[in-house]
Design a protein around this motif. Structure first.
Motif, PDB file in Angstrom:
ATOM      1  N   ASP A 123      -9.295   1.224  12.929  1.00  0.00           N
ATOM      2  CA  ASP A 123      -8.153   1.436  13.813  1.00  0.00           C
ATOM      3  C   ASP A 123      -8.159   0.315  14.841  1.00  0.00           C
ATOM      4  O   ASP A 123      -9.186   0.037  15.463  1.00  0.00           O
ATOM      5  N   THR A 124      -7.018  -0.338  15.027  1.00  0.00           N
ATOM      6  CA  THR A 124      -6.920  -1.475  15.922  1.00  0.00           C
ATOM      7  C   THR A 124      -5.506  -1.543  16.505  1.00  0.00           C
ATOM      8  O   THR A 124      -4.690  -0.660  16.275  1.00  0.00           O
ATOM      9  N   HIS A 125      -5.233  -2.590  17.265  1.00  0.00           N
ATOM     10  CA  HIS A 125      -3.921  -2.794  17.892  1.00  0.00           C
ATOM     11  C   HIS A 125      -3.338  -4.130  17.458  1.00  0.00           C
ATOM     12  O   HIS A 125      -4.070  -5.114  17.314  1.00  0.00           O
ATOM     13  N   ILE A 126      -2.040  -4.164  17.311  1.00  0.00           N
ATOM     14  CA  ILE A 126      -1.321  -5.395  17.000  1.00  0.00           C
ATOM     15  C   ILE A 126      -1.250  -6.226  18.281  1.00  0.00           C
ATOM     16  O   ILE A 126      -0.915  -5.715  19.352  1.00  0.00           O
ATOM     17  N   THR A 127      -1.570  -7.528  18.165  1.00  0.00           N
ATOM     18  CA  THR A 127      -1.522  -8.394  19.347  1.00  0.00           C
ATOM     19  C   THR A 127      -0.308  -9.320  19.363  1.00  0.00           C
ATOM     20  O   THR A 127       0.141  -9.720  20.433  1.00  0.00           O
ATOM     21  N   SER A 128       0.198  -9.684  18.185  1.00  0.00           N
ATOM     22  CA  SER A 128       1.417 -10.501  18.155  1.00  0.00           C
ATOM     23  C   SER A 128       2.180 -10.263  16.861  1.00  0.00           C
ATOM     24  O   SER A 128       1.601  -9.905  15.837  1.00  0.00           O
ATOM     25  N   VAL A 129       3.495 -10.458  16.958  1.00  0.00           N
ATOM     26  CA  VAL A 129       4.381 -10.313  15.798  1.00  0.00           C
ATOM     27  C   VAL A 129       5.390 -11.452  15.856  1.00  0.00           C
ATOM     28  O   VAL A 129       6.033 -11.675  16.887  1.00  0.00           O
ATOM     29  N   LYS A 130       5.487 -12.187  14.760  1.00  0.00           N
ATOM     30  CA  LYS A 130       6.524 -13.212  14.632  1.00  0.00           C
ATOM     31  C   LYS A 130       7.078 -13.088  13.226  1.00  0.00           C
ATOM     32  O   LYS A 130       6.434 -13.523  12.260  1.00  0.00           O
ATOM     33  N   ASP A 131       8.217 -12.430  13.118  1.00  0.00           N
ATOM     34  CA  ASP A 131       8.841 -12.130  11.826  1.00  0.00           C
ATOM     35  C   ASP A 131       7.887 -11.283  10.980  1.00  0.00           C
ATOM     36  O   ASP A 131       7.535 -10.198  11.397  1.00  0.00           O
ATOM     37  N   THR A 132       7.437 -11.801   9.848  1.00  0.00           N
ATOM     38  CA  THR A 132       6.537 -11.037   8.982  1.00  0.00           C
ATOM     39  C   THR A 132       5.068 -11.352   9.241  1.00  0.00           C
ATOM     40  O   THR A 132       4.189 -10.789   8.593  1.00  0.00           O
ATOM     41  N   ASN A 133       4.788 -12.247  10.189  1.00  0.00           N
ATOM     42  CA  ASN A 133       3.408 -12.621  10.506  1.00  0.00           C
ATOM     43  C   ASN A 133       2.919 -11.860  11.730  1.00  0.00           C
ATOM     44  O   ASN A 133       3.595 -11.824  12.759  1.00  0.00           O
ATOM     45  N   ILE A 134       1.730 -11.261  11.587  1.00  0.00           N
ATOM     46  CA  ILE A 134       1.174 -10.493  12.701  1.00  0.00           C
ATOM     47  C   ILE A 134      -0.291 -10.876  12.902  1.00  0.00           C
ATOM     48  O   ILE A 134      -0.944 -11.411  12.014  1.00  0.00           O
ATOM     49  N   THR A 135      -0.787 -10.594  14.110  1.00  0.00           N
ATOM     50  CA  THR A 135      -2.213 -10.679  14.391  1.00  0.00           C
ATOM     51  C   THR A 135      -2.644  -9.343  14.984  1.00  0.00           C
ATOM     52  O   THR A 135      -1.825  -8.601  15.532  1.00  0.00           O
ATOM     53  N   ALA A 136      -3.937  -9.066  14.862  1.00  0.00           N
ATOM     54  CA  ALA A 136      -4.487  -7.821  15.378  1.00  0.00           C
ATOM     55  C   ALA A 136      -5.687  -8.120  16.257  1.00  0.00           C
ATOM     56  O   ALA A 136      -6.300  -9.191  16.156  1.00  0.00           O
ATOM     57  N   GLU A 137      -6.014  -7.168  17.130  1.00  0.00           N
ATOM     58  CA  GLU A 137      -7.145  -7.313  18.040  1.00  0.00           C
ATOM     59  C   GLU A 137      -8.460  -7.484  17.278  1.00  0.00           C
ATOM     60  O   GLU A 137      -9.273  -8.332  17.610  1.00  0.00           O
ATOM     61  N   GLU A 138      -8.661  -6.648  16.249  1.00  0.00           N
ATOM     62  CA  GLU A 138      -9.842  -6.722  15.395  1.00  0.00           C
ATOM     63  C   GLU A 138      -9.380  -6.673  13.945  1.00  0.00           C
ATOM     64  O   GLU A 138      -8.272  -6.247  13.668  1.00  0.00           O
ATOM     65  N   THR A 139     -10.287  -7.065  13.035  1.00  0.00           N
ATOM     66  CA  THR A 139      -9.920  -7.007  11.626  1.00  0.00           C
ATOM     67  C   THR A 139     -11.125  -6.742  10.729  1.00  0.00           C
ATOM     68  O   THR A 139     -12.249  -7.083  11.081  1.00  0.00           O
ATOM     69  N   ILE A 140     -10.835  -6.136   9.576  1.00  0.00           N
ATOM     70  CA  ILE A 140     -11.808  -6.006   8.495  1.00  0.00           C
ATOM     71  C   ILE A 140     -11.298  -6.707   7.246  1.00  0.00           C
ATOM     72  O   ILE A 140     -11.998  -6.787   6.251  1.00  0.00           O
TER      73      ILE A 140
END
Length: 100
Positions: free
Chosen positions: A16-33
């Motif tokens: 479980d994490t949080h989205i940090t940025s969204v640009k169209d279909t591209n996203i980043t998250a706070e943490e990742t697996i």
């Protein structure tokens, strides 16, 4: 900078994490697996929220995920991230065998 839990615990299949940025279909998250292509090793398959990850890549210290067009995510959203464990485990074994 994306915290990369796949280096600390490659056996995690859900996070479980949080989205940090969204640009169209591209996203980043706070943490990742979800591992992004690196060093010749293929990316994981997985989902973020209810959307399938179409591509995973690194940009500097961030991991950027391309999702389906209708993902509906925005910065700050809490999401569950999952990986295709069968594929991950096969890739781990293949990578280890290649190292030998």
């Amino acid at each position: 900078m994306t915290k990369k839990f796949f280096w600390k615990d490659p056996y995690l299949t859900r996070l479980d994490t949080h989205i940090t940025s969204v640009k169209d279909t591209n996203i980043t998250a706070e943490e990742t697996i979800i591992f992004a292509f690196s060093g010749g090793q293929e990316s994981d398959y997985g989902t973020i929220g209810n959307s399938r990850v179409l591509q995973a890549r690194t940009e500097g210290r961030e991991v950027v995920y391309t999702l389906e067009n209708d993902h509906g995510l925005k910065p700050g959203d809490q999401v569950s991230m999952t990986i295709d464990w069968e594929r991950r485990y096969k890739l781990m074994r293949l990578h280890f065998a290649a190292e030998i």
